[in-house]
Design an enzyme around this catalytic site. Structure first.
Site, short mmCIF file in Angstrom:
data_model
loop_
_atom_site.label_atom_id
_atom_site.label_comp_id
_atom_site.label_asym_id
_atom_site.label_seq_id
_atom_site.Cartn_x
_atom_site.Cartn_y
_atom_site.Cartn_z
N SER A 176 0.82 -1.22 0.00
CA SER A 176 0.00 0.00 0.00
C SER A 176 0.85 1.26 0.00
O SER A 176 1.97 1.27 0.53
CB SER A 176 -0.89 0.02 1.25
OG SER A 176 -1.80 -1.04 1.23
N SER A 183 2.88 -3.46 8.62
CA SER A 183 3.05 -4.14 9.91
C SER A 183 4.43 -4.77 9.95
O SER A 183 4.92 -5.26 8.94
CB SER A 183 2.01 -5.24 10.09
OG SER A 183 0.74 -4.76 9.81
N GLU A 206 -3.32 -13.74 1.81
CA GLU A 206 -3.56 -12.86 2.95
C GLU A 206 -4.98 -13.05 3.45
O GLU A 206 -5.25 -13.14 4.64
CB GLU A 206 -3.33 -11.39 2.55
CG GLU A 206 -3.64 -10.42 3.68
CD GLU A 206 -3.20 -9.00 3.36
OE1 GLU A 206 -3.30 -8.59 2.19
OE2 GLU A 206 -2.78 -8.30 4.29
#
Lengths: 382, 356
Positions: A114, A147, A230
């Site tokens: 992203s 993350s 995912e």
């Protein structure tokens, strides 16, 4: 191979590597080399080309012998997403270099997908990968919502290698060394007060061509493998009835008779029914996958779970009333693990808001289900 | 562990039932029949019960049945729901479960073979665990009283009536069975009145009725799944075909997202219905939870699917000449049949010690 033959192999392995006297990392490396890490992976890469549903046979034998714990399969960015992506699109040399330390958790992975300008419309990423005369790449751009970037040695990276090509065709997929010069990781504080995520700035980062995964211009196809896995990972592993968020609230209900109301009981039972229906649906999906039938997209399970978690955590606050008005800690910190059980109800409520955004928003998942499962036409060409 | 998949045998059974229904009960035929003076298709039921063997699926071979299980019976219920077929399968299955729970009285084998249609004389809205109505009393072997809103009594040969702690068989001719104008036209109810009707005691009422209601809730969940599947499939086909603003209405996100959410709900309904059928088939200790869960989940999903089916068809879905209303009426009636979702949540709370 029959399961009793597999049990024999596990016992032979345990005879050579007694858990009581073998150091943890050494044991895990040996387990990987013996093909007992993930039996469905190829020989020489931690597996034995066996059906995935034989893995519990191995895990059960090892657990009974007191073997060191390994992370749950399909959880985490490395095991859950990077590994299956590499397996499908990587070279043998890449698999040999990366899979073992990934599985033993000696090397943590993160995902540089992203960007500030590319969220749901991921294929519009603008981070540039420019090829040098020597064939290697130089990458510049900004990634976000990453993350574990602050702990990771490696990242899977999606970058634009050809700005003149249509947006889905100008992308290339890389493994990026997070310790390379030009990689800067900054914490990104979230609504819970802490920082699970990061912004990652890439400035003139050199990536050897040997670290490219898949062909030049095929990055979108490779990334889709990652995203699909995912969603399976976020859809969850087998859990017993009454585990997770619903179990926590049911235990609270039982322990605190003073909180009970008739309306609250029906609301809680509605959530219990939804949780159990979701759990059985995930179980049925796993049965179909184990039987080799192409089950429907894990998107459905991910979609249902994220909304359920939000509803349960919202209910918990209303059940607790006055107590829910107190929060435990707004300090900016790095959570070392997902310690949601120990935090206040407000934390769970706030953290659950991310469930319907991370790994594909619910709106995108509905499009995926509508178009790929139900065969409905696309709204606009994108 | 209870398998939640369909076996090959179950898939084959589904295919044969679907073939029969496609041939004998297309929706135009169903609509015509429910407006006729003979709303139940007894000929179709004969074919399904006796020839295909649906009536005895859950009955062991040594008691005169087909030696299948409730897993197969549930697959048949799904298909009958998909077709909103006007056949007395729910009443027959509940009566068979009641007879199966007791000593053999010669009736079970006939019911399992489809030779006799026995139906339990209880209101369709009876809530499992809520006690028996007690509106019929036995005086010797004569029954007097009334039971309102009984499903599948109209085509029955025998009524099984709870009275004075017993379950009594009463011949259809000995009872006054009058048709009710029913919300669900494909499963019309009847009011049953008994005035000193001659009866034979066939079982103890409490265990027989409990077994019947348990089997009924499990099979009803699969019927509801079938209703929801038809509604989803029909709506998908329609929104892909129907053009407005120069494109299929199924390309609009407002429509796509509703259907995606409905698909998720139907997928979940399938898992809960399969789990309940598997538990009942194997006599699993979790059957009571599984049955209440399936009812608490599948009833609302069938209603949601039927309501969306009407809505997403637009005005055509509100017309008598489109089958959507048959499904809406069945779905809403089924949501009340054998206890509402709220009742089953209450039952679950007791089973799970989620106390008041």
């Amino acid at each position: 191979m029959r399961s009793d033959e597999l049990v024999g192999q596990v016992r032979a392995f345990l005879a050579e590597h007694a858990p009581a006297t073998t150091e943890r990392l050494e044991f895990l490396r040996a387990r990987f080399d013996a093909g007992l890490a993930w039996v469905n992976f190829p020989q020489g890469l931690g597996g034995m080309d066996l059906p995935r549903d034989l893995q519990p046979v191995v895990d059960g034998e090892l657990a009974a012998a007191g073997a060191p714990d390994v992370p749950l399969p399909r959880v985490g960015i490395g095991l859950g997403m990077a590994a299956p992506t590499m397996l499908r699109h990587g070279t043998v040399a890449q698999l040999r270099r990366w899979l073992r330390p990934l599985w033993t958790e000696e090397e943590v992975w993160c995902q540089l997908f992203s960007e500030p300008g590319a969220g749901s419309d991921l294929a519009s990423v603008s981070t540039r990968a420019v090829r040098e005369a020597d064939g290697d790449w130089v990458v510049d751009g900004q990634k976000v919502w990453t993350s574990t970037a602050h702990e990771a040695q490696w990242a899977v990276l999606l970058a634009r290698s050809d700005p003149s090509a249509p947006k889905h065709e100008g992308l290339t997929y890389f493994a990026c060394d997070m310790s390379a010069p030009g990689v800067e990781v900054r914490p990104l504080r979230q609504i819970t007060g802490e920082a699970e995520f990061n912004e990652v700035f890439l400035t003139g980062v050199r990536i050897p061509d040997a670290h490219r995964i898949g062909e030049v211009g095929q990055g979108w196809q490779v990334a889709r493998t990652t995203l699909m896995n995912e969603r399976v990972a976020l859809g969850g592993d087998p859990v017993p009835r009454g585990d997770g968020m619903i179990g926590l609230v049911v235990r609270k209900w039982r322990a605190r008779p003073e909180l009970r109301t008739a309306a609250g009981r029906d609301a809680l039972l509605r959530l219990w029914v939804a949780a159990e229906a979701g759990r059985l649906t995930a179980q049925r999906l796993r049965e179909e996958l184990a039987a080799g039938q192409p089950g429907p997209d894990g998107s459905a399970v991910k979609y249902a779970n994220s909304h359920l978690n939000q509803e349960i955590s919202g209910f918990e606050l209303e059940l607790l009333g006055d107590e829910a008005l107190r929060y435990d800690d707004w300090t900016m910190r790095r959570p070392s693990r997902r310690d949601w059980r120990e935090r206040t109800s407000g934390y769970r409520y706030l953290r659950a808001r991310a469930n319907s955004i991370e790994g594909g928003t619910s709106e995108i998942l509905c499009n995926v289900i509508a178009e790929r499962v139900l065969g409905l036409p696309r709204e606009v060409a994108g | 562990m209870i398998s939640l998949r369909y076996s090959d045998v179950e898939d084959e059974l589904r295919a044969s039932v679907r073939r029969v229904l496609a041939d004998r009960a297309p929706w135009q035929a169903v609509l015509a029949r429910v407006e006729s003076s003979d709303p139940y298709d007894t000929g179709l039921w004969q074919t399904l019960a006796a020839d295909v063997g649906c009536a005895g699926l859950a009955v062991p071979q040594d008691r005169g049945g087909a030696g299948g299980s409730y897993r197969e019976a549930a697959v048949v219920a799904e298909e009958l729901g998909r077709a909103v077929a006007p056949v007395p399968h729910l009443g027959a299955a509940m009566a068979t479960a009641a007879l199966l729970s007791g000593q053999d009285c010669g009736l079970l084998a006939k019911a399992a073979a489809g030779e006799v249609l026995a139906v339990l004389a209880l209101p369709l809205s009876t809530r499992p665990g809520a006690g028996l109505p007690g509106t019929v009393t036995a005086d010797g072997e004569r029954l007097t009283g009334a039971v309102g809103g009984v499903a599948d009594a109209l085509p029955a040969d025998l009524l099984l009536v709870p009275a004075n702690g017993g379950l009594w068989a009463v011949s259809r001719e000995a009872a006054d069975v009058s048709e009710v104008i029913s919300l669900d036209m494909t499963r019309p109810l009847a009011d049953v009145t008994l005035a000193g009707a001659r009866a034979t005691r066939v079982a103890d009422a409490a265990p027989a009725v409990a077994a019947a209601l348990l089997a009924g809730t499990v099979l009803l969940a699969s019927e509801q799944l079938g209703i929801a599947e038809w509604c989803l499939d029909a709506t998908l086909a329609y929104v892909k075909r129907r053009q407005q603003f120069g494109r299929p209405v199924g390309s609009f996100q407002a429509v796509k997202h509703r259907l995606a959410q409905l698909w998720v709900a139907v997928t979940q309904a399938r898992a809960t219905a399969r789990y309940a059928a598997g538990c009942l088939a194997e006599g699993d200790p979790d059957t009571a939870v599984a049955a209440a869960l399936a009812q608490a989940h599948c009833g609302p999903v069938a209603v949601q699917a039927a309501e969306q089916c009407v809505q997403l068809h637009g005005a055509i879905g509100f017309t008598w000449e489109h089958p959507a209303h048959l499904y809406l009426k069945r779905a809403k009636a089924d949501a009340i049949a054998l206890g509402t979702a709220a009742h089953h949540r209450d039952v679950l709370g007791d089973l799970l010690t989620i106390d008041r």
